[in-house]
Design a protein around this motif. Structure first.
Motif, PDB file in Angstrom:
ATOM      1  N   HIS A 219       0.806  -1.484   0.014  1.00  0.00           N
ATOM      2  CA  HIS A 219       0.002   0.059   0.197  1.00  0.00           C
ATOM      3  C   HIS A 219       0.764   1.441  -0.604  1.00  0.00           C
ATOM      4  CE1 HIS A 219      -3.536   2.526   0.307  1.00  0.00           C
ATOM      5  NE2 HIS A 219      -2.594   3.078   1.985  1.00  0.00           N
ATOM      6  N   VAL A 220       0.529   1.849  -0.394  1.00  0.00           N
ATOM      7  CA  VAL A 220       1.163   3.659  -1.360  1.00  0.00           C
ATOM      8  C   VAL A 220       0.560   4.647  -0.981  1.00  0.00           C
ATOM      9  CG1 VAL A 220       2.503   5.156  -2.156  1.00  0.00           C
ATOM     10  CG2 VAL A 220       2.693   2.829  -2.875  1.00  0.00           C
ATOM     11  N   ASN A 221       0.185   5.226   0.649  1.00  0.00           N
ATOM     12  CA  ASN A 221      -0.632   6.315   0.753  1.00  0.00           C
ATOM     13  C   ASN A 221      -1.088   7.430  -0.950  1.00  0.00           C
ATOM     14  OD1 ASN A 221       1.399   9.215   0.537  1.00  0.00           O
ATOM     15  ND2 ASN A 221       2.151   8.376   2.465  1.00  0.00           N
ATOM     16  N   TRP A 222      -2.392   8.067  -0.376  1.00  0.00           N
ATOM     17  CA  TRP A 222      -2.968   8.819  -0.936  1.00  0.00           C
ATOM     18  C   TRP A 222      -1.935  10.028  -1.513  1.00  0.00           C
ATOM     19  CZ3 TRP A 222      -3.267  14.055  -1.577  1.00  0.00           C
ATOM     20  CH2 TRP A 222      -4.007  14.429  -2.772  1.00  0.00           C
ATOM     21  N   PHE A 223      -0.701  10.535  -0.865  1.00  0.00           N
ATOM     22  CA  PHE A 223      -0.150  12.040  -1.378  1.00  0.00           C
ATOM     23  C   PHE A 223       0.974  10.922  -1.625  1.00  0.00           C
ATOM     24  CE2 PHE A 223       3.761  13.952  -0.952  1.00  0.00           C
ATOM     25  CZ  PHE A 223       3.037  15.437  -1.399  1.00  0.00           C
ATOM     26  N   SER A 224       1.698  10.270  -1.716  1.00  0.00           N
ATOM     27  CA  SER A 224       2.805   9.315  -2.827  1.00  0.00           C
ATOM     28  C   SER A 224       2.625   8.825  -3.577  1.00  0.00           C
ATOM     29  CB  SER A 224       3.411   8.409  -1.595  1.00  0.00           C
ATOM     30  OG  SER A 224       4.252   8.588  -0.553  1.00  0.00           O
ATOM     31  N   ARG A 225       1.057   8.369  -4.159  1.00  0.00           N
ATOM     32  CA  ARG A 225       1.027   7.539  -4.994  1.00  0.00           C
ATOM     33  C   ARG A 225       0.738   8.778  -5.947  1.00  0.00           C
ATOM     34  NH1 ARG A 225      -3.108   5.340  -1.724  1.00  0.00           N
ATOM     35  NH2 ARG A 225      -5.013   6.621  -3.032  1.00  0.00           N
ATOM     36  N   THR A 226      -0.164   9.673  -5.171  1.00  0.00           N
ATOM     37  CA  THR A 226      -0.468  10.857  -6.725  1.00  0.00           C
ATOM     38  C   THR A 226       0.743  11.950  -7.308  1.00  0.00           C
ATOM     39  OG1 THR A 226      -2.289  11.106  -5.289  1.00  0.00           O
ATOM     40  CG2 THR A 226      -1.749  13.128  -6.733  1.00  0.00           C
ATOM     41  N   PHE A 227       2.091  11.888  -5.564  1.00  0.00           N
ATOM     42  CA  PHE A 227       3.186  13.236  -6.212  1.00  0.00           C
ATOM     43  C   PHE A 227       4.097  11.922  -6.934  1.00  0.00           C
ATOM     44  CE2 PHE A 227       7.791  13.613  -5.370  1.00  0.00           C
ATOM     45  CZ  PHE A 227       7.780  14.885  -5.295  1.00  0.00           C
ATOM     46  N   TRP A 228       4.192  10.574  -6.448  1.00  0.00           N
ATOM     47  CA  TRP A 228       5.311   9.826  -8.045  1.00  0.00           C
ATOM     48  C   TRP A 228       4.358   9.993  -8.955  1.00  0.00           C
ATOM     49  CZ3 TRP A 228       9.845  10.633  -6.883  1.00  0.00           C
ATOM     50  CH2 TRP A 228      10.308  10.897  -4.798  1.00  0.00           C
ATOM     51  N   ARG A 229       3.200   9.454  -9.108  1.00  0.00           N
ATOM     52  CA  ARG A 229       2.863   9.174 -10.621  1.00  0.00           C
ATOM     53  C   ARG A 229       2.937  10.402 -11.369  1.00  0.00           C
ATOM     54  NH1 ARG A 229      -3.366   7.231  -9.250  1.00  0.00           N
ATOM     55  NH2 ARG A 229      -3.057   4.373  -8.314  1.00  0.00           N
ATOM     56  N   LEU A 230       2.464  11.825 -10.765  1.00  0.00           N
ATOM     57  CA  LEU A 230       2.853  12.901 -11.903  1.00  0.00           C
ATOM     58  C   LEU A 230       4.542  13.147 -12.077  1.00  0.00           C
ATOM     59  CD1 LEU A 230       0.419  15.177  -9.531  1.00  0.00           C
ATOM     60  CD2 LEU A 230      -0.238  14.567 -12.377  1.00  0.00           C
ATOM     61  N   TRP A 231       4.823  13.102 -11.400  1.00  0.00           N
ATOM     62  CA  TRP A 231       6.220  13.348 -11.341  1.00  0.00           C
ATOM     63  C   TRP A 231       7.575  12.304 -12.417  1.00  0.00           C
ATOM     64  CZ3 TRP A 231      10.161  16.361  -8.580  1.00  0.00           C
ATOM     65  CH2 TRP A 231      11.752  15.716  -9.274  1.00  0.00           C
ATOM     66  N   PHE A 232       6.965  11.409 -12.711  1.00  0.00           N
ATOM     67  CA  PHE A 232       6.949  10.608 -13.414  1.00  0.00           C
ATOM     68  C   PHE A 232       6.646  10.738 -14.942  1.00  0.00           C
ATOM     69  CE2 PHE A 232       8.691   8.606  -9.918  1.00  0.00           C
ATOM     70  CZ  PHE A 232      10.376   7.835  -9.930  1.00  0.00           C
ATOM     71  N   VAL A 257       7.992  -8.692  -3.811  1.00  0.00           N
ATOM     72  CA  VAL A 257       8.607  -8.274  -2.862  1.00  0.00           C
ATOM     73  C   VAL A 257       8.557  -6.577  -3.108  1.00  0.00           C
ATOM     74  CG1 VAL A 257      10.847  -7.096  -1.381  1.00  0.00           C
ATOM     75  CG2 VAL A 257      10.626  -9.934  -2.654  1.00  0.00           C
ATOM     76  N   ASN A 258       7.714  -5.687  -2.317  1.00  0.00           N
ATOM     77  CA  ASN A 258       7.763  -4.762  -1.933  1.00  0.00           C
ATOM     78  C   ASN A 258       8.543  -3.632  -1.298  1.00  0.00           C
ATOM     79  OD1 ASN A 258       5.113  -4.804  -3.567  1.00  0.00           O
ATOM     80  ND2 ASN A 258       4.119  -5.996  -1.571  1.00  0.00           N
ATOM     81  N   SER A 259       9.719  -2.454  -1.725  1.00  0.00           N
ATOM     82  CA  SER A 259      10.093  -1.972  -0.980  1.00  0.00           C
ATOM     83  C   SER A 259       9.940  -0.596  -1.482  1.00  0.00           C
ATOM     84  CB  SER A 259      11.389  -2.595  -1.642  1.00  0.00           C
ATOM     85  OG  SER A 259      12.999  -2.111  -0.401  1.00  0.00           O
ATOM     86  N   ARG A 260      10.934   0.461  -0.553  1.00  0.00           N
ATOM     87  CA  ARG A 260      11.508   1.683  -0.829  1.00  0.00           C
ATOM     88  C   ARG A 260      12.888   2.451  -1.043  1.00  0.00           C
ATOM     89  NH1 ARG A 260       6.933   0.793  -1.122  1.00  0.00           N
ATOM     90  NH2 ARG A 260       4.817   1.106   0.541  1.00  0.00           N
ATOM     91  N   ASN A 261      12.426   3.829  -1.881  1.00  0.00           N
ATOM     92  CA  ASN A 261      14.318   4.108  -2.172  1.00  0.00           C
ATOM     93  C   ASN A 261      14.611   4.811  -1.492  1.00  0.00           C
ATOM     94  OD1 ASN A 261      16.271   4.882  -2.777  1.00  0.00           O
ATOM     95  ND2 ASN A 261      15.962   4.905  -5.393  1.00  0.00           N
ATOM     96  N   ASN A 262      15.150   4.663  -0.173  1.00  0.00           N
ATOM     97  CA  ASN A 262      14.768   5.306   1.169  1.00  0.00           C
ATOM     98  C   ASN A 262      15.579   6.768   0.913  1.00  0.00           C
ATOM     99  OD1 ASN A 262      13.125   3.867   3.358  1.00  0.00           O
ATOM    100  ND2 ASN A 262      15.134   2.785   2.985  1.00  0.00           N
ATOM    101  N   LEU A 263      16.858   5.944  -0.222  1.00  0.00           N
ATOM    102  CA  LEU A 263      17.925   7.285  -0.522  1.00  0.00           C
ATOM    103  C   LEU A 263      17.444   8.658  -1.319  1.00  0.00           C
ATOM    104  CD1 LEU A 263      20.820   7.884  -0.949  1.00  0.00           C
ATOM    105  CD2 LEU A 263      21.434   6.860  -2.926  1.00  0.00           C
ATOM    106  N   LEU A 264      16.054   8.105  -2.242  1.00  0.00           N
ATOM    107  CA  LEU A 264      15.751   9.412  -3.040  1.00  0.00           C
ATOM    108  C   LEU A 264      14.023   9.148  -2.691  1.00  0.00           C
ATOM    109  CD1 LEU A 264      17.093   8.686  -6.705  1.00  0.00           C
ATOM    110  CD2 LEU A 264      17.911  10.435  -4.635  1.00  0.00           C
ATOM    111  N   GLY A 265      13.700  10.276  -1.693  1.00  0.00           N
ATOM    112  CA  GLY A 265      12.708  10.066  -1.351  1.00  0.00           C
ATOM    113  C   GLY A 265      11.084   8.994  -1.562  1.00  0.00           C
ATOM    114  N   ARG A 266      11.729   7.835  -0.783  1.00  0.00           N
ATOM    115  CA  ARG A 266      11.119   6.601  -0.459  1.00  0.00           C
ATOM    116  C   ARG A 266      10.238   6.634  -1.941  1.00  0.00           C
ATOM    117  NH1 ARG A 266      11.487   3.627   4.003  1.00  0.00           N
ATOM    118  NH2 ARG A 266       8.916   3.692   3.047  1.00  0.00           N
TER     119      ARG A 266
END
Length: 746
Positions: A219-232, A257-266
């Motif tokens: 699960h990715v929260n609403w803000f992260s989903r929205t932000f990373w979709r628009l960004w990419f 496996v689900n993970s996060r890139n902690n180096l660049l904004g998760r």
């Protein structure tokens, strides 16, 4: 735009501190990605032109600038290599770009070991970098095809591929569904698909699906989903969930496996391995279709009719795995990931259910307190036995399996999925590791290369759920404290060590663990250790605290009440436990339970039976562990789905001490045990009471109970002496239909 400039400035400042070459590369990367994603002069309806406008200026520095952004590629390649079981496989890397993946794979599986490797990419600039790379490597079996992923052609002699990989390319392909369909057509029967990519999904789109192989961090929260979709999307990278969903729809999930890139904004990213939905259809007919005791856990055939050709497996009761498979087949979904695992140990369970999420993401016990030497003395295990036992930390399960007279089948049962992840890891270790690695993991409880072993060797033997758990908890073995300082019971050990430290007894504890005679051991204990831990202060602050009893010692309310009724006070109970132990056996050489608590590790001469070298010789033999099944469920649900009269021994530890004295749960479980046990079968249980109330329920429900051991003052009944009594209930009669399956399954 401004965010891009800020990031570019930060990157440039960092790069300038390193060297000029890298600074220049970062400037080119920042310009291409943040300021000029696509050249307006290009025909953006032409995918190749669009890609070239993006990659042409940065092709030469692509690999140098992507290591921080594109995480998980190495792990994906390692997992793919470890799951390949084909001699001289064919590999297709779709969207392979500069060929970095292929060069990196050589470290995990030699490129010379592939029959042929094909890099598919639409960007001529990236393909040119790959050509130069492979020319330098002089790999004659590596070929570059600059073409659309939906329309590339292979040589006539290449009909199928054994490995297809996509590294951060699925999210960039407009016609992704066509590519996935193409992969499904060319993948060999035992082939593997491996993908690593960004994603932005919520649990809302998982309704009705049980085929994912683990949902941790999905699960990715609403803000992260929205932000990373628009960004990419500025760079034509699309994180819509449909891409991953369609991938998981077309293929069976082997690992997820689900993970996060902690180096660049998760940034969320996933690693996924899959296979054909219905691979190996002939063997798959022997699916675990009728009962969880079946030795098969494989994919089903293309026919929706699930049947078993083995006559002795045909019974009326069907497993939860069967039911989940039937539902998925009706929807044309892949089977749950458990059906695509290499090993047959782990039985299907639906990790989405609330009952599996009550354990705060951890197991309670990192080691098992019950003494398996006493179990064998009492029960006298035989190769003809089928045993059902509570999993706990799996030490007893592994020790039973290592006996010269090991039972032919052992059902491990635990509602806590993390306890089962631990025993699954032990089974995997004995399947593929050398003795010195196993000793480091479970003898010392520490292994600095646990992550490497997990990905390269253990992963193919683990279910997807267990793999993701251990990937997230690598510090269990790589941390300074190790395995035996994990689990909620670690707090009891930590508190004891704190008491020893604050009272100045730490050195005496070391001496106690080195004592060579009972007299020496008793002297150290009586004069130094005992006064520190058995006193009114410890009793009032620690032992009378219900939170400590449950969280640190694993003693629930009902069992605590039984302890009070037995000894009158918990301090008295602890005194009656510890005092006789000192005079029974040497902690240094014959009591690995207390040695572990005091030292945080085992010694070669003082450890559970399964960790001894002679046990390793037995357990590592091919097929030695094939009789073990791991059930993540309640005992009642498990035995209701096992063939009637198929179990000869059940070992339920002190489990029934936890039940309410109204007898409802105890009656239900004892009736279930009656259903599973053959006449003459035995149930071994321990209790904090000298005469537990539920023995009368056993007697009423077709058993005859007798106390095998009862603890008296100044005596011990085994090497832990943790319980007031040990009982054996022997089944003497059936319940005349009262224990029917319909009554057992609620």
């Amino acid at each position: 735009m401004y965010v891009g400039l800020a990031i570019a400035a930060c990157l440039f400042g960092l790069a300038a501190l390193l060297n000029y070459t890298y600074a220049k590369s970062v400037i080119i990367f920042a310009w291409s990605c943040f300021l000029k994603p696509f050249n307006g002069a290009a025909d953006l309806n032409d995918q190749q032109a669009a890609l070239e406008s993006f990659y042409q200026s940065q092709a030469s520095i692509y690999d140098l600038t992507r290591s921080a952004l594109l995480q998980g590629r190495e792990m994906m390649l390692q997992l793919a290599a470890s799951h390949l079981n084909t001699t001289m496989p064919v590999w297709i890397d779709i969207g392979g770009g500069t060929g970095w993946n292929i060069e990196q794979m050589d470290a995990y599986k030699k490129i010379s070991g592939f029959k042929a490797v094909y890099l598919i990419d639409l960007s001529p600039s990236l393909c040119e970098v790959a050509r130069k790379r492979f020319a330098a490597k002089k790999w004659p079996n590596v070929h570059i095809i600059c073409a659309d992923a939906t329309a590339f052609s292979l040589p006539d002699d290449i009909k199928t591929a054994d490995l297809v990989t996509m590294s951060y390319s699925l999210s960039m392909i407009p016609m992704f569904y066509a590519v996935i369909d193409r992969i499904e057509k060319i993948l060999s029967n035992n082939g593997v698909v491996a993908v690593v990519d960004f994603y932005a999904q919520s649990t809302a789109n998982l309704c009705g699906r049980s085929n994912l192989g683990g949902e941790l961090l999905r699960h990715v929260n609403w803000f992260s989903r929205t932000f990373w979709r628009l960004w990419f999307e500025f760079d034509r990278v699309y994180l819509d969930p449909s891409r991953r969903d369609y991938l998981e729809y077309q293929f069976g999930t082997v690992k997820s496996v689900n993970s996060r890139n902690n180096l660049l904004g998760r940034i969320p990213y996933y690693i996924w391995l899959g296979c054909l939905k219905r691979r190996d259809s002939e063997r798959a007919r022997k699916i675990d279709a009728m009962a969880t005791e079946s030795p098969y856990l494989l994919p089903v055939s293309t026919s929706p009719e699930l049947s078993v050709i083995d006559e002795d497996c045909i019974i009326a009761v069907r497993s939860k795995g069967y039911e989940a498979a039937a539902i998925n087949l009706q929807r044309n979904f892949p089977l749950p990931s458990f059906f695509y695992q290499t090993e047959i140990w782990r039985i299907f369970y639906d990790e989405r259910l609330a009952k599996y999420n009550q354990f705060a993401g951890e197991y309670i016990y990192a080691f098992t307190w019950e003494d398996p030497r006493e179990d064998d003395r009492i029960l006298k295990f035989k190769p003809t036995d089928t045993v059902l036992a509570i999993t706990s930390a799996g030490d007893n399960i592994m020790t039973y399996a290592a006996l010269p007279t090991a039972p032919h089948r052992i059902h491990c049962v635990d509602l806590n999925p993390y306890q089962n992840h631990l025993v699954e890891l032990k089974l995997a270790a004995f399947s593929v590791l050398e003795y010195h690695d196993i000793w480091k993991l479970f003898g010392e409880g520490r292994h600095t290369n646990f992550g490497g072993l997990l990905i390269s060797k253990l992963a193919p033997k683990l279910s997807s759920h267990a793999l993701q758990y251990w990937l997230r908890n690598q510090k269990t073995f790589t941390g300074s404290k190790g395995l035996y300082d994990t689990g909620s019971t670690r707090w009891a050990i930590r508190i004891a060590k704190f008491i020893f430290w604050i009272t100045g007894c730490s050195g005496d504890v070391e001496n106690l663990c080195k004592a060579t005679s009972l007299a020496e051991q008793k002297k150290i204990y009586d004069t130094k250790i005992r006064p520190a831990i058995i006193n009114p202060w410890v009793a009032s602050i620690v032992l009378r605290n219900p939170m400590f009893l449950w969280k640190a010692l694993g003693v629930p309310m009902h069992q605590a009440e039984m302890i009070s009724s037995t000894a009158g006070d918990f301090l008295t109970y602890i005194t009656d436990t510890l005092d006789p132990i000192i005079e029974r056996s040497l902690i240094s050489s014959d009591n690995y339970f207390y040695y572990l608590c005091l030292k945080g590790r085992y010694s070669a001469s003082n450890c559970p039976g399964y960790l001894k070298r002679e046990s390793f010789t037995r357990l590592c033999k091919p097929g030695a562990l094939d009789g073990i099944r791991i059930h993540t469920d309640e005992i009642v649900d498990v035995v209701a789905r096992i063939r009637k009269h198929s179990v000869t021994i059940a070992i339920v530890m002190d489990h029934m001490d936890w039940f309410d004295t109204d007898g409802v749960d105890a009656t239900r479980e004892i009736r279930a045990l009656n259903h599973a046990l053959k006449n003459g079968g035995r149930v071994l249980f321990r209790s904090a009471s000298k005469c537990p109330w539920y023995t009368k329920v056993y007697d009423r429900e077709g058993f005859k109970c007798h106390a095998e051991q009862v603890r008296e003052k100044k005596t011990s009944i085994d090497r832990t002496n943790m319980y007031a009594s040990t009982w054996v209930a022997t089944k003497i009669r059936d319940l005349n239909g009262e224990s029917s399956v319909e009554n057992l399954v609620l």
